[in-house]
Enzyme design. Structure first.
Site, PDB file in Angstrom:
ATOM      1  CE  LYS A   1      65.165 112.238  57.946  1.00 45.36           C
ATOM      2  NZ  LYS A   1      63.968 111.246  58.266  1.00 45.36           N
TER       3      LYS A   1
HETATM    4  P1  NAD Z   1      70.567 104.697  64.061  1.00 45.04           P
HETATM    5  O1  NAD Z   1      71.406 105.504  64.269  1.00 45.04           O
HETATM    6  O2  NAD Z   1      69.552 104.173  65.334  1.00 45.04           O
HETATM    7  O3  NAD Z   1      71.260 103.469  63.550  1.00 45.04           O
HETATM    8  C1  NAD Z   1      71.764 103.364  62.172  1.00 45.04           C
HETATM    9  C2  NAD Z   1      72.708 101.972  62.128  1.00 45.04           C
HETATM   10  O4  NAD Z   1      73.342 101.980  60.849  1.00 45.04           O
HETATM   11  C3  NAD Z   1      73.569 101.644  63.178  1.00 45.04           C
HETATM   12  O5  NAD Z   1      73.644 100.428  63.694  1.00 45.04           O
HETATM   13  C4  NAD Z   1      74.987 102.034  62.064  1.00 45.04           C
HETATM   14  O6  NAD Z   1      76.025 101.180  62.767  1.00 45.04           O
HETATM   15  C5  NAD Z   1      74.515 101.354  61.096  1.00 45.04           C
HETATM   16  N1  NAD Z   1      75.289 101.839  59.952  1.00 45.04           N
HETATM   17  C6  NAD Z   1      75.772 102.938  59.483  1.00 45.04           C
HETATM   18  N2  NAD Z   1      76.432 102.850  58.428  1.00 45.04           N
HETATM   19  C7  NAD Z   1      76.265 101.627  58.235  1.00 45.04           C
HETATM   20  C8  NAD Z   1      76.820 100.745  57.046  1.00 45.04           C
HETATM   21  N3  NAD Z   1      77.660 101.428  55.904  1.00 45.04           N
HETATM   22  N4  NAD Z   1      76.594  99.589  56.837  1.00 45.04           N
HETATM   23  C9  NAD Z   1      75.979  98.851  57.544  1.00 45.04           C
HETATM   24  N5  NAD Z   1      75.286  99.485  58.946  1.00 45.04           N
HETATM   25  C10 NAD Z   1      75.727 100.861  58.840  1.00 45.04           C
HETATM   26  O7  NAD Z   1      69.633 105.135  63.029  1.00 45.04           O
HETATM   27  P2  NAD Z   1      68.109 104.595  62.750  1.00 45.04           P
HETATM   28  O8  NAD Z   1      67.086 105.598  63.206  1.00 45.04           O
HETATM   29  O9  NAD Z   1      67.940 103.212  62.893  1.00 45.04           O
HETATM   30  O10 NAD Z   1      67.787 104.741  61.122  1.00 45.04           O
HETATM   31  C11 NAD Z   1      68.150 103.829  60.165  1.00 45.04           C
HETATM   32  C12 NAD Z   1      67.710 104.152  58.761  1.00 45.04           C
HETATM   33  O11 NAD Z   1      66.182 104.101  58.986  1.00 45.04           O
HETATM   34  C13 NAD Z   1      67.773 105.361  58.129  1.00 45.04           C
HETATM   35  O12 NAD Z   1      67.565 105.275  56.866  1.00 45.04           O
HETATM   36  C14 NAD Z   1      66.635 106.361  58.678  1.00 45.04           C
HETATM   37  O13 NAD Z   1      66.343 107.625  57.909  1.00 45.04           O
HETATM   38  C15 NAD Z   1      65.548 105.127  58.741  1.00 45.04           C
HETATM   39  N6  NAD Z   1      64.199 105.679  59.482  1.00 45.04           N
HETATM   40  C16 NAD Z   1      64.450 105.581  60.754  1.00 45.04           C
HETATM   41  C17 NAD Z   1      63.220 106.035  61.621  1.00 45.04           C
HETATM   42  C18 NAD Z   1      63.254 106.291  62.964  1.00 45.04           C
HETATM   43  O14 NAD Z   1      62.302 106.274  63.653  1.00 45.04           O
HETATM   44  N7  NAD Z   1      64.313 106.269  63.598  1.00 45.04           N
HETATM   45  C19 NAD Z   1      62.129 106.281  60.965  1.00 45.04           C
HETATM   46  C20 NAD Z   1      62.070 106.077  59.518  1.00 45.04           C
HETATM   47  C21 NAD Z   1      63.191 105.774  58.788  1.00 45.04           C
END
Ligand code: NAD
Length: 420
Positions: free
Chosen positions: A105
């Site tokens: 990561k």
């Molecule tokens: P992203 O940046 O696209 O979206 C993050 C979202 O979370 C945004 O809408 C933001 O406004 C919201 N957010 C931030 N702080 C917040 C809070 N305190 N309360 C409510 N909402 C809040 O990110 P993402 O890629 O969607 O990642 C989100 C989660 O999914 C993370 O834990 C990430 O590790 C996990 N994840 C993502 C992927 C991927 O392919 N993008 C894969 C596996 C896991």
């Protein structure tokens, strides 16, 4: 006070699973720590002509089963221990969904909301440059995570390609734009995989009173890549999405929200808040709404010892990494609330990242239906393997998923032999 350090939490989760794994204690000892932690400091010229120094990390947890793999996060709260936890979770995730990668990561401490596109590009390029050959198409392959996206991946690819001319460098990152070696279905993969798990849980009778997705009331915390598509897919399946949130606030509607319309509203106004027909609730209230399925899709430590007793969902599907603490896990398990753990529930993202990598190496582009069918098959198989093992041992699904993953990594480690 509950210990909310993500790396300590990852180590606790690991320790809980080892009693279900028969592996050499020394090998297990090597799996609880990352193989390599890289910390870099780099200056960037900002739009106003000043220079700012940023701190970045790349943690390579384990590569026994294949090249290191894992996203890059841009967030003000990034820390070394958070990146170490996220890297370890990648090792276990790739093993749970059985893609031939290890776990890594990356992260940069910065506030993307206060950066221009040019500043984000400069940070990305300088970070990539300074990682040098610690990343590479067969060494370590980054991907998007919180506040990074396909554009960020295009800049990483470009920086790597400029400094490594003459090779097919497309497989150095996944989650790239479609026009630049991206895969159909990658953008939606994390959410798709998560919803496949929810569908399988419903089909297994794990959600009382819910026979199909169309019966379900769903709440999604976080409305970015993972959360917005998860809400959309649940809605497409007929579910009522009754609550949504982002970093600026939370909304609810007992009649159900249309995720596409909410997304359009967020694109116009910067937040889900104020969506016509919805009422605003606090972030705390959103998590505690009476619902069938709760999908945390934001950040770590959202369901803790403090609020676990007030979670009313029957099923929690962790699109986010690390949303639930070990103490909360215990409470939820005792109360019969099923948790589809992150290392399974959001494994769809790395699965389609693997498909993107394979397509880049083969210089091919697969049809969307091919990617979707392969993803569904992999997620379904992983889901039942985890829940069958959990049922057999009468343990929670996180411990079961860890046990399967740790066993797979430990066995490959022993098979390869410890060098020298
Ligand atoms: P992203 O940046 O696209 O979206 C993050 C979202 O979370 C945004 O809408 C933001 O406004 C919201 N957010 C931030 N702080 C917040 C809070 N305190 N309360 C409510 N909402 C809040 O990110 P993402 O890629 O969607 O990642 C989100 C989660 O999914 C993370 O834990 C990430 O590790 C996990 N994840 C993502 C992927 C991927 O392919 N993008 C894969 C596996 C896991």
């Amino acid at each position: 006070m509950e210990d909310l350090n993500p790396f300590h939490i990852a180590q606790t989760q690991f320790a809980r699973a080892t009693q279900f794994v028969s592996a050499d204690a020394g090998i297990l000892g090597s799996l609880i720590r990352p193989f390599r932690v890289t910390r870099i400091e780099f200056p960037v010229e900002m739009d106003d002509g000043t220079y700012q120094v940023f701190t970045g990390f790349r943690v390579q947890h384990n590569n026994a089963r294949g090249p290191y793999k894992g996203g890059i996060r841009f967030h003000p709260d990034v820390s070394e221990d958070e990146v170490k936890a996220l890297a370890a979770w990648m090792t276990w995730k790739t093993a749970v969904v059985e893609v031939p990668f290890g776990g890594a990561k990356g992260g940069v401490i910065c506030d993307p909301k206060r950066l221009s596109v040019r500043e984000k590009r400069a940070i990305t390029r300088r970070y990539t440059m300074q990682l040098g050959n610690t990343i590479g198409p067969t060494v370590d392959i980054p991907a998007p995570d919180v506040y990074t996206d396909a554009s960020t991946m295009a800049w990483i690819f470009d920086t790597y390609d400029m400094t490594h001319p003459g090779s097919n460098n497309l497989p150095v990152v996944t989650g790239k734009p479609m026009e630049l070696g991206g895969s159909h279905g990658r953008e939606t993969a994390t959410a798709r995989g998560c919803i496949v798990c929810v569908e399988e849980a419903i089909a297994r009778g794990m959600v009382d009173g819910v026979k199909t997705m169309a019966d379900a009331r769903v709440v999604v915390q976080g409305f970015g890549n993972a959360g917005s598509f998860a809400a959309q897919f649940a809605h497409d399946g007929g579910a009522k999405v009754i609550g949504l949130s982002d970093s600026r606030g939370a909304i609810m509607s007992a009649a159900g929200l249309d995720p596409k319309a909410v997304l359009a509203h967020k694109q116009d106004t910067g937040s889900v808040v104020g969506f016509p027909g919805s009422s605003q609730v606090s972030a705390t209230e959103l998590m505690e709404l009476e619902c069938d399925v709760l999908i945390p899709a934001a950040l770590e430590n959202q369901i803790t010892a403090e609020n676990a007793g007030r979670i009313h969902a029957k099923l929690i599907a962790e699109a986010a990494n690390g949303p639930t603490t070990p103490a909360a896990d215990d409470q939820l398990f005792q109360r019969g609330v099923h948790v589809i753990p992150d290392i399974l529930a959001n494994g769809g993202g790395v699965t389609v990242s693997y498909y993107e990598w394979v397509q880049n190496i083969q210089d091919e582009q697969w049809e969307p239906e091919v990617v979707d069918a392969k993803l569904r098959k992999k997620m379904t198989r992983a889901f039942h393997a985890v829940f069958n093992f959990a049922a057999e041992k009468s343990i929670d699904a996180r411990t079961a998923a860890y046990a399967l993953a740790v066993d797979r990594v430990a066995r490959v480690t022993a098979m390869r032999g410890i060098w020298p």
